[in-house]
Design an enzyme around this catalytic site. Structure first.
Site, PDB file in Angstrom:
ATOM      1  N   ASP A   1       0.873  -1.162   0.000  1.00 39.63           N
ATOM      2  CA  ASP A   1       0.000   0.000   0.000  1.00 39.63           C
ATOM      3  C   ASP A   1       0.912   1.215   0.000  1.00 39.63           C
ATOM      4  OD1 ASP A   1      -2.778   0.775  -0.009  1.00 39.63           O
ATOM      5  OD2 ASP A   1      -2.349   1.789   1.883  1.00 39.63           O
TER       6      ASP A   1
ATOM      7  N   PHE B   1       3.551   8.145 -13.257  1.00 37.49           N
ATOM      8  CA  PHE B   1       2.102   8.139 -13.070  1.00 37.49           C
ATOM      9  C   PHE B   1       1.789   8.885 -11.776  1.00 37.49           C
ATOM     10  CE2 PHE B   1       1.408   5.184  -9.495  1.00 37.49           C
ATOM     11  CZ  PHE B   1       2.696   4.743  -9.315  1.00 37.49           C
ATOM     12  N   GLY B   2       0.509   8.970 -11.460  1.00 37.36           N
ATOM     13  CA  GLY B   2       0.091   9.535 -10.176  1.00 37.36           C
ATOM     14  C   GLY B   2       0.652  10.931  -9.942  1.00 37.36           C
ATOM     15  N   TYR B   3       1.235  11.123  -8.768  1.00 35.59           N
ATOM     16  CA  TYR B   3       1.729  12.449  -8.374  1.00 35.59           C
ATOM     17  C   TYR B   3       3.162  12.711  -8.866  1.00 35.59           C
ATOM     18  CZ  TYR B   3      -2.300  12.136  -5.225  1.00 35.59           C
ATOM     19  OH  TYR B   3      -3.573  11.994  -4.716  1.00 35.59           O
TER      20      TYR B   3
ATOM     21  N   LYS C   1      14.484   6.231 -10.803  1.00 34.95           N
ATOM     22  CA  LYS C   1      13.404   6.175  -9.803  1.00 34.95           C
ATOM     23  C   LYS C   1      13.557   4.926  -8.923  1.00 34.95           C
ATOM     24  CE  LYS C   1       8.409   6.245  -9.144  1.00 34.95           C
ATOM     25  NZ  LYS C   1       7.054   6.280  -9.709  1.00 34.95           N
TER      26      LYS C   1
ATOM     27  N   HIS D   1      10.391   5.200  -2.822  1.00 35.93           N
ATOM     28  CA  HIS D   1       9.761   4.640  -1.617  1.00 35.93           C
ATOM     29  C   HIS D   1       9.530   3.142  -1.774  1.00 35.93           C
ATOM     30  CE1 HIS D   1       6.854   5.914  -4.554  1.00 35.93           C
ATOM     31  NE2 HIS D   1       5.832   5.373  -3.945  1.00 35.93           N
ATOM     32  N   ARG D   2       9.050   2.742  -2.966  1.00 32.36           N
ATOM     33  CA  ARG D   2       8.738   1.328  -3.204  1.00 32.36           C
ATOM     34  C   ARG D   2      10.018   0.483  -3.176  1.00 32.36           C
ATOM     35  NH1 ARG D   2       4.211   1.770  -5.427  1.00 32.36           N
ATOM     36  NH2 ARG D   2       4.954   3.297  -6.920  1.00 32.36           N
TER      37      ARG D   2
HETATM   38  P1  IMP Z   1      -1.053   1.886  -4.725  1.00 34.15           P
HETATM   39  O1  IMP Z   1      -1.067   1.609  -3.260  1.00 34.15           O
HETATM   40  O2  IMP Z   1       0.172   1.388  -5.402  1.00 34.15           O
HETATM   41  O3  IMP Z   1      -2.326   1.486  -5.399  1.00 34.15           O
HETATM   42  O4  IMP Z   1      -0.974   3.486  -4.880  1.00 34.15           O
HETATM   43  C1  IMP Z   1      -1.915   4.363  -4.316  1.00 34.15           C
HETATM   44  C2  IMP Z   1      -1.804   5.740  -4.949  1.00 34.15           C
HETATM   45  O5  IMP Z   1      -0.665   6.426  -4.434  1.00 34.15           O
HETATM   46  C3  IMP Z   1      -1.631   5.753  -6.471  1.00 34.15           C
HETATM   47  O6  IMP Z   1      -2.863   5.710  -7.126  1.00 34.15           O
HETATM   48  C4  IMP Z   1      -0.925   7.084  -6.675  1.00 34.15           C
HETATM   49  O7  IMP Z   1      -1.871   8.145  -6.674  1.00 34.15           O
HETATM   50  C5  IMP Z   1      -0.064   7.215  -5.440  1.00 34.15           C
HETATM   51  N1  IMP Z   1       1.292   6.675  -5.683  1.00 34.15           N
HETATM   52  C6  IMP Z   1       1.865   5.578  -5.111  1.00 34.15           C
HETATM   53  N2  IMP Z   1       3.121   5.390  -5.577  1.00 34.15           N
HETATM   54  C7  IMP Z   1       3.337   6.384  -6.471  1.00 34.15           C
HETATM   55  C8  IMP Z   1       4.463   6.720  -7.298  1.00 34.15           C
HETATM   56  O8  IMP Z   1       5.511   6.057  -7.337  1.00 34.15           O
HETATM   57  N3  IMP Z   1       4.296   7.822  -8.064  1.00 34.15           N
HETATM   58  C9  IMP Z   1       3.161   8.556  -8.093  1.00 34.15           C
HETATM   59  N4  IMP Z   1       2.095   8.293  -7.353  1.00 34.15           N
HETATM   60  C10 IMP Z   1       2.166   7.198  -6.538  1.00 34.15           C
END
Ligand code: IMP
Length: 201
Positions: free
Chosen positions: A70, A155-157, A178, A183-184
């Protein structure tokens, strides 16, 4: 060894396989579909840890080793928001542009030096029958939120998240860049070590 990732995302399954193969060359990663899990797991926790554990435990309750992640963005000036609501910040699940616009609006008056944030990723692993205590690993990456998009990748932010040591946003980085600081990746490095210790104990 069979492990179930509490997800249907083929990219995440492939990625986890690549990370775990060195720990056990015979490892097999299954998805929720592979074990006949229909529907979505309700993520009703209030922390990344809770949500990752809810997902991993759902799989463990079906008799498999379950892994789940998460993640999200935590902005200091917003007391940690959007946090666990990162994907649905602007209401619609997964509308990245709307989420980014709402974030910019909510910190429009925040001066540059106070626009600090961190991306967080939590990886959890639960074992069937409580065979081992669950593993929970958190990784983070510090940055600041810009006033406008920079970069086209990711993607995302990503286009708003600026990482000073590289003088780049996440969206300007190559996947390799990246992956070296994200973080991942940080959560995954800790998780691999903890998982290795448990299964080789
Ligand atoms: P999930 O837990 O991987 O489904 O991520 C939840 C949400 O956090 C995503 O839909 C993004 O909005 C944001 N997010 C998580 N990791 C990233 C990233 O590496 N880059 C940009 N947004 C992220």
């Amino acid at each position: 060894m069979k492990i179930v990732l509490a997800s249907r995302n083929a990219h995440k399954i492939k990625e986890l396989h690549a990370f775990l193969r060195p720990v056990d060359p015979d490892i097999e990663i299954l998805s929720l579909d592979d074990i006949g899990f229909v529907g979505d797991i309700e993520e009703n926790g209030t922390t990344f840890e809770e949500n990752a554990l809810i997902k991993a435990q759902t799989v463990a309750d079906m008799g498999y080793i379950g892994i789940a992640d998460d993640s999200g963005l935590s902005v200091d000036a917003l007391d940690g928001a959007p946090g666990v609501y990162s994907a649905r910040y602007a209401g619609e699940h997964g509308d990245d542009h709307k989420n980014n616009m709402l974030l910019l609006e909510n910190i429009a008056d925040v001066p540059d030096e106070k626009r600090t944030a961190e991306f967080v990723s939590v990886i959890a692993c639960s074992f069937p029958g409580g065979e081992h205590a669950p593993i929970v690993c958190r990784g983070a990456c510090p940055g600041t939120i810009l006033h406008a998009y920079r970069g086209n990748g990711g993607f995302g932010y990503d286009p708003l998240f600026y990482y000073a040591p590289y003088d780049k946003t996440y969206a300007e980085m190559t996947p390799e860049e990246k992956n070296s600081i994200s973080h991942r990746a940080n959560a995954m490095k800790k998780f691999i070590e903890a998982f290795r210790d448990v299964i080789h104990a």
